[in-house]
Scaffold this motif. Structure first.
Motif, PDB file in Angstrom:
ATOM      1  N   SER A  17      12.771  59.162 101.339  1.00  0.00           N
ATOM      2  CA  SER A  17      13.574  58.768 100.188  1.00  0.00           C
ATOM      3  C   SER A  17      13.396  59.750  99.038  1.00  0.00           C
ATOM      4  O   SER A  17      12.350  60.394  98.914  1.00  0.00           O
ATOM      5  N   LEU A  18      14.422  59.837  98.225  1.00  0.00           N
ATOM      6  CA  LEU A  18      14.387  60.581  96.966  1.00  0.00           C
ATOM      7  C   LEU A  18      15.224  59.826  95.941  1.00  0.00           C
ATOM      8  O   LEU A  18      16.176  59.126  96.307  1.00  0.00           O
ATOM      9  N   ARG A  19      14.877  59.999  94.678  1.00  0.00           N
ATOM     10  CA  ARG A  19      15.719  59.457  93.611  1.00  0.00           C
ATOM     11  C   ARG A  19      16.126  60.600  92.693  1.00  0.00           C
ATOM     12  O   ARG A  19      15.268  61.263  92.099  1.00  0.00           O
ATOM     13  N   LEU A  20      17.409  60.799  92.582  1.00  0.00           N
ATOM     14  CA  LEU A  20      17.950  61.798  91.669  1.00  0.00           C
ATOM     15  C   LEU A  20      18.280  61.149  90.340  1.00  0.00           C
ATOM     16  O   LEU A  20      18.701  59.999  90.289  1.00  0.00           O
ATOM     17  N   VAL A  63      27.252  57.540 103.449  1.00  0.00           N
ATOM     18  CA  VAL A  63      26.016  57.152 102.749  1.00  0.00           C
ATOM     19  C   VAL A  63      25.940  55.653 102.460  1.00  0.00           C
ATOM     20  O   VAL A  63      24.920  55.184 101.934  1.00  0.00           O
ATOM     21  N   LYS A  64      26.978  54.918 102.795  1.00  0.00           N
ATOM     22  CA  LYS A  64      26.974  53.473 102.528  1.00  0.00           C
ATOM     23  C   LYS A  64      25.793  52.812 103.223  1.00  0.00           C
ATOM     24  O   LYS A  64      25.501  53.071 104.379  1.00  0.00           O
ATOM     25  N   GLY A  65      25.114  51.954 102.470  1.00  0.00           N
ATOM     26  CA  GLY A  65      23.953  51.265 103.016  1.00  0.00           C
ATOM     27  C   GLY A  65      22.656  52.036 102.894  1.00  0.00           C
ATOM     28  O   GLY A  65      21.575  51.478 103.120  1.00  0.00           O
ATOM     29  N   MET A  82      18.257  57.506  97.171  1.00  0.00           N
ATOM     30  CA  MET A  82      18.635  57.919  98.516  1.00  0.00           C
ATOM     31  C   MET A  82      17.530  57.520  99.494  1.00  0.00           C
ATOM     32  O   MET A  82      16.404  58.017  99.387  1.00  0.00           O
ATOM     33  N   ASN A  83      17.863  56.630 100.397  1.00  0.00           N
ATOM     34  CA  ASN A  83      16.917  56.163 101.414  1.00  0.00           C
ATOM     35  C   ASN A  83      17.390  56.566 102.803  1.00  0.00           C
ATOM     36  O   ASN A  83      18.556  56.919 102.992  1.00  0.00           O
ATOM     37  N   SER A  84      16.488  56.493 103.743  1.00  0.00           N
ATOM     38  CA  SER A  84      16.807  56.826 105.146  1.00  0.00           C
ATOM     39  C   SER A  84      17.539  58.160 105.246  1.00  0.00           C
ATOM     40  O   SER A  84      18.578  58.285 105.896  1.00  0.00           O
ATOM     41  N   LEU A  85      16.994  59.141 104.584  1.00  0.00           N
ATOM     42  CA  LEU A  85      17.652  60.449 104.523  1.00  0.00           C
ATOM     43  C   LEU A  85      17.733  61.101 105.890  1.00  0.00           C
ATOM     44  O   LEU A  85      16.831  60.951 106.734  1.00  0.00           O
ATOM     45  N   LYS A  86      18.820  61.835 106.085  1.00  0.00           N
ATOM     46  CA  LYS A  86      19.089  62.527 107.341  1.00  0.00           C
ATOM     47  C   LYS A  86      19.233  64.023 107.077  1.00  0.00           C
ATOM     48  O   LYS A  86      19.590  64.418 105.955  1.00  0.00           O
ATOM     49  N   PRO A  87      18.997  64.853 108.068  1.00  0.00           N
ATOM     50  CA  PRO A  87      19.186  66.303 107.864  1.00  0.00           C
ATOM     51  C   PRO A  87      20.582  66.645 107.357  1.00  0.00           C
ATOM     52  O   PRO A  87      20.735  67.588 106.562  1.00  0.00           O
ATOM     53  N   GLU A  88      21.580  65.880 107.738  1.00  0.00           N
ATOM     54  CA  GLU A  88      22.947  66.170 107.283  1.00  0.00           C
ATOM     55  C   GLU A  88      23.172  65.819 105.820  1.00  0.00           C
ATOM     56  O   GLU A  88      24.231  66.106 105.264  1.00  0.00           O
ATOM     57  N   ASP A  89      22.196  65.203 105.175  1.00  0.00           N
ATOM     58  CA  ASP A  89      22.273  64.967 103.737  1.00  0.00           C
ATOM     59  C   ASP A  89      21.846  66.200 102.939  1.00  0.00           C
ATOM     60  O   ASP A  89      21.944  66.213 101.702  1.00  0.00           O
TER      61      ASP A  89
END
Length: 117
Positions: A17-20, A63-65, A82-89
Motif C-alpha cells: 500500500s501507499l498513500r499519495l 482501480v475500483k475496490g 492505494m491498496n493491493s498494488l500491482k506491477p501494472e499500477d
C-alpha cells in the motif's frame, strides 16, 4: 496561479500500500474538482480517481475496490489511498485541480510509484 504539489510516491512490493497526498494552494480549494491521474511509460495519461467539491467520487475500473480518493478541505489536501498494488499500477501519478470539467486546470509535477513483482 494555483500551485499543486504531490507527495508520497515510492517503491513498494506487489500487494502493498501507499498513500499519495496532493496540496493545492489558494483559498477556494473546497470548490475544486480534484483528480488523480497516472502515466506509465509509452502510455497516455489516464484518470485514476476524481472527487467533486461535494465529495462524490469516481474511479477507473482498473482501480475500483483497491484505491480510495478523499479530501480534507481544511488542509487543502486530497489523498489517494492505494491498496493491493500491482506491477501494472507503476506510473507517475499526477494531481489536477480545476473549477470545472471544461477547463484544463492546474497540474502538479508528479510523483513516481513503482510496484515490484
Amino acid at each position: 496561479q494555483v500551485h499543486v504539489v504531490e507527495s508520497g510516491g515510492g517503491l513498494v512490493q506487489a500487494g502493498g500500500s501507499l498513500r499519495l497526498s496532493c496540496v493545492a494552494s489558494g483559498s477556494i480549494f473546497s470548490r475544486y474538482l480534484m483528480g488523480w491521474y497516472r502515466q506509465a511509460p509509452g502510455k497516455q495519461r489516464e484518470l485514476v480517481a476524481g472527487i467533486t467539491s461535494g465529495g462524490s467520487t469516481n474511479y477507473a475500473d482498473s482501480v475500483k475496490g483497491r484505491f480510495t480518493i478523499s479530501r480534507d478541505n481544511a488542509k487543502n489536501t486530497v489523498y489517494l489511498q492505494m491498496n493491493s498494488l500491482k506491477p501494472e499500477d507503476t506510473a507517475v501519478y499526477y494531481c489536477n485541480a480545476k473549477l470545472s470539467e471544461y477547463v484544463v486546470g492546474y497540474w502538479g509535477q508528479g510523483t513516481q510509484v513503482t510496484v515490484s513483482s
